[in-house]
Design a protein around this motif. Sequence first.
Motif, short mmCIF file in Angstrom:
data_model
loop_
_atom_site.label_atom_id
_atom_site.label_comp_id
_atom_site.label_asym_id
_atom_site.label_seq_id
_atom_site.Cartn_x
_atom_site.Cartn_y
_atom_site.Cartn_z
N LYS A 1 0.81 -1.22 0.00
CA LYS A 1 0.00 0.00 0.00
C LYS A 1 0.84 1.27 0.00
N TYR A 2 1.92 1.29 0.79
CA TYR A 2 2.64 2.54 1.00
C TYR A 2 3.99 2.64 0.27
N ASP A 3 4.52 1.53 -0.21
CA ASP A 3 5.83 1.60 -0.86
C ASP A 3 5.83 2.48 -2.12
N PRO A 4 4.77 2.50 -2.95
CA PRO A 4 4.81 3.40 -4.12
C PRO A 4 5.03 4.86 -3.72
N LYS A 5 4.46 5.27 -2.59
CA LYS A 5 4.66 6.63 -2.12
C LYS A 5 6.10 6.85 -1.69
N ILE A 6 6.65 5.88 -0.95
CA ILE A 6 8.04 5.97 -0.51
C ILE A 6 8.98 6.03 -1.71
N GLN A 7 8.68 5.19 -2.72
CA GLN A 7 9.50 5.18 -3.95
C GLN A 7 9.43 6.53 -4.64
N GLY A 8 8.26 7.15 -4.66
CA GLY A 8 8.12 8.46 -5.28
C GLY A 8 8.94 9.52 -4.57
N TRP A 9 8.94 9.50 -3.24
CA TRP A 9 9.75 10.44 -2.48
C TRP A 9 11.24 10.23 -2.76
N LEU A 10 11.65 8.98 -2.78
CA LEU A 10 13.05 8.66 -3.03
C LEU A 10 13.47 9.11 -4.44
N ASN A 11 12.60 8.86 -5.41
CA ASN A 11 12.91 9.24 -6.79
C ASN A 11 13.07 10.75 -6.93
N TYR A 12 12.19 11.51 -6.26
CA TYR A 12 12.23 12.97 -6.45
C TYR A 12 13.25 13.64 -5.54
N TYR A 13 13.12 13.40 -4.24
CA TYR A 13 13.97 14.13 -3.29
C TYR A 13 15.33 13.47 -3.08
N GLY A 14 15.50 12.26 -3.58
CA GLY A 14 16.78 11.58 -3.43
C GLY A 14 17.73 11.81 -4.59
N GLN B 1 16.76 -7.60 6.92
CA GLN B 1 17.71 -8.59 6.41
C GLN B 1 17.01 -9.71 5.66
N GLU B 2 15.85 -10.11 6.15
CA GLU B 2 15.12 -11.21 5.51
C GLU B 2 14.38 -10.75 4.26
N LYS B 3 13.90 -9.52 4.27
CA LYS B 3 13.14 -8.99 3.13
C LYS B 3 13.70 -7.63 2.73
N PRO B 4 14.92 -7.59 2.21
CA PRO B 4 15.59 -6.31 1.93
C PRO B 4 14.98 -5.51 0.79
N ARG B 5 14.06 -6.12 0.05
CA ARG B 5 13.44 -5.41 -1.07
C ARG B 5 12.00 -5.00 -0.77
N LEU B 6 11.64 -5.05 0.51
CA LEU B 6 10.25 -4.78 0.88
C LEU B 6 9.88 -3.31 0.70
N PHE B 7 10.80 -2.42 1.07
CA PHE B 7 10.54 -0.98 0.95
C PHE B 7 11.60 -0.34 0.06
N ALA B 8 11.22 0.78 -0.57
CA ALA B 8 12.07 1.42 -1.58
C ALA B 8 13.42 1.82 -1.02
N HIS B 9 13.47 2.40 0.18
CA HIS B 9 14.75 2.85 0.73
C HIS B 9 15.61 1.65 1.14
N TRP B 10 14.99 0.52 1.49
CA TRP B 10 15.77 -0.69 1.75
C TRP B 10 16.36 -1.22 0.46
N ARG B 11 15.57 -1.19 -0.60
CA ARG B 11 16.08 -1.67 -1.89
C ARG B 11 17.25 -0.82 -2.36
N TYR B 12 17.10 0.49 -2.19
CA TYR B 12 18.19 1.38 -2.60
C TYR B 12 19.47 1.07 -1.81
N ALA B 13 19.32 0.90 -0.49
CA ALA B 13 20.49 0.61 0.34
C ALA B 13 21.14 -0.71 -0.06
N LEU B 14 20.31 -1.71 -0.41
CA LEU B 14 20.84 -2.99 -0.82
C LEU B 14 21.61 -2.88 -2.14
#
Length: 418
Positions: A342-355, A400-413
Amino acid sequence: MISLNKAKPYEIPKLLIWNAWKAVKARGGSCGVDKETIEQFEARLSRNLYKIWNRLSSGSYMPPAVQRVEIPKRDGRKRPLGIPTVSDRVAQAVVKQQLEPMLEKRFHTSSFGYRPHKSAHGAIAQARVNCWKYKWVVDVDIKESFDNMPHAQLMKAVEHVTDNPWVKLYTRRWLTAEIAMPDGKRVIPEKGTPQGGIISPLLANLFLHYAHDWWMQKQFPAIPFERYADDILLHCKTKAQAMFVLEFLKQRLQSCGLEVHPEKTKVVCCEARGKQREGEIYQFDFLGYTFRRRVAKDKHGERFTGFLPAISKRARKEIVQEIRSWHLHRWVGGTVEEMAEKYDPKIQGWLNYYGKFYRSEMNFLWEVLRNRLMQWFRHQFKKMKGYRSRVYDAVDKLRQEKPRLFAHWRYALENKVE
């Protein structure tokens, strides 16, 4: 193009209508005064598109009233938006298809807003480079530009760039189309072009091209700038030059029916080093980023001080408020995977724009998200209540178990960021 058919004086290809519909459908949006949704329009698509083509081709198309809605602004005031009907959005998209290629050939390379293959990031990147080259910036904010553009001058600009009779005809009719106010009254605008219409950003860009871009290129060709809609940065070598240009720009815009916002417009010093002098301004906001002195590392890992953009304090505050409004700690009965869906698309949008620039300034937001996840764990697993270290470890284990669950975790990975 003029047709020889007297019943259809304008030759408008049906393919334009079809492409316009596809653009409107992809964009989505609310219904207008007729309460017809995109889904309802599509249910009778052939009939509706034929009606638009027939009326546009015959010269009989009359735009319906635009529904006025008011959106709260940060300063407590309200921003007026105009919502055309679905059919009118299709008609506007037809004219936009015809007009936009002509304007793209004329528009200045430093105009970034509402243009194909241009973006806010492009404007920010160019501003960053210019802030290294020039020590002073004029941060210009035009007051309510969409609402104050004089129709006569706007139509003069349209007529200057095209001799297409139906483009000129329908543009004039859209400018004077009725507005259905929230209180039920109908008014005919004497100036401006409603924000929310498909054609409005293009017309606003055209007007500001001649009011600002073309004029700056003619009067001050040595002064670079970035313009995104009505947000403008001018780069000057000295403060005296900045003040001089600003005064002339105020007069120019006033002659075009526009006004520089007296509080939001300022002259800023962009020096990356040296003692800051009392009374001077050393930072400004542009497109959600704050430009100011920051310590950074170059490609060799060496530290340096630059005048750099990063997510603004205001943008961070708004994002934190939205995260809190999700009430993640009350996500009872749902899984963390459903939460992410539900919320990861929003997090991804913030990361894409402000990151895009100085991404480390977003770490504060990721800590807010971590704290919210910790609260969720506490509510899900009562045995963890009162044990902050256990909850902290639980979130780390989940990452650690689900590193791709949220956008900022995926980026860090993907970028090996701790």
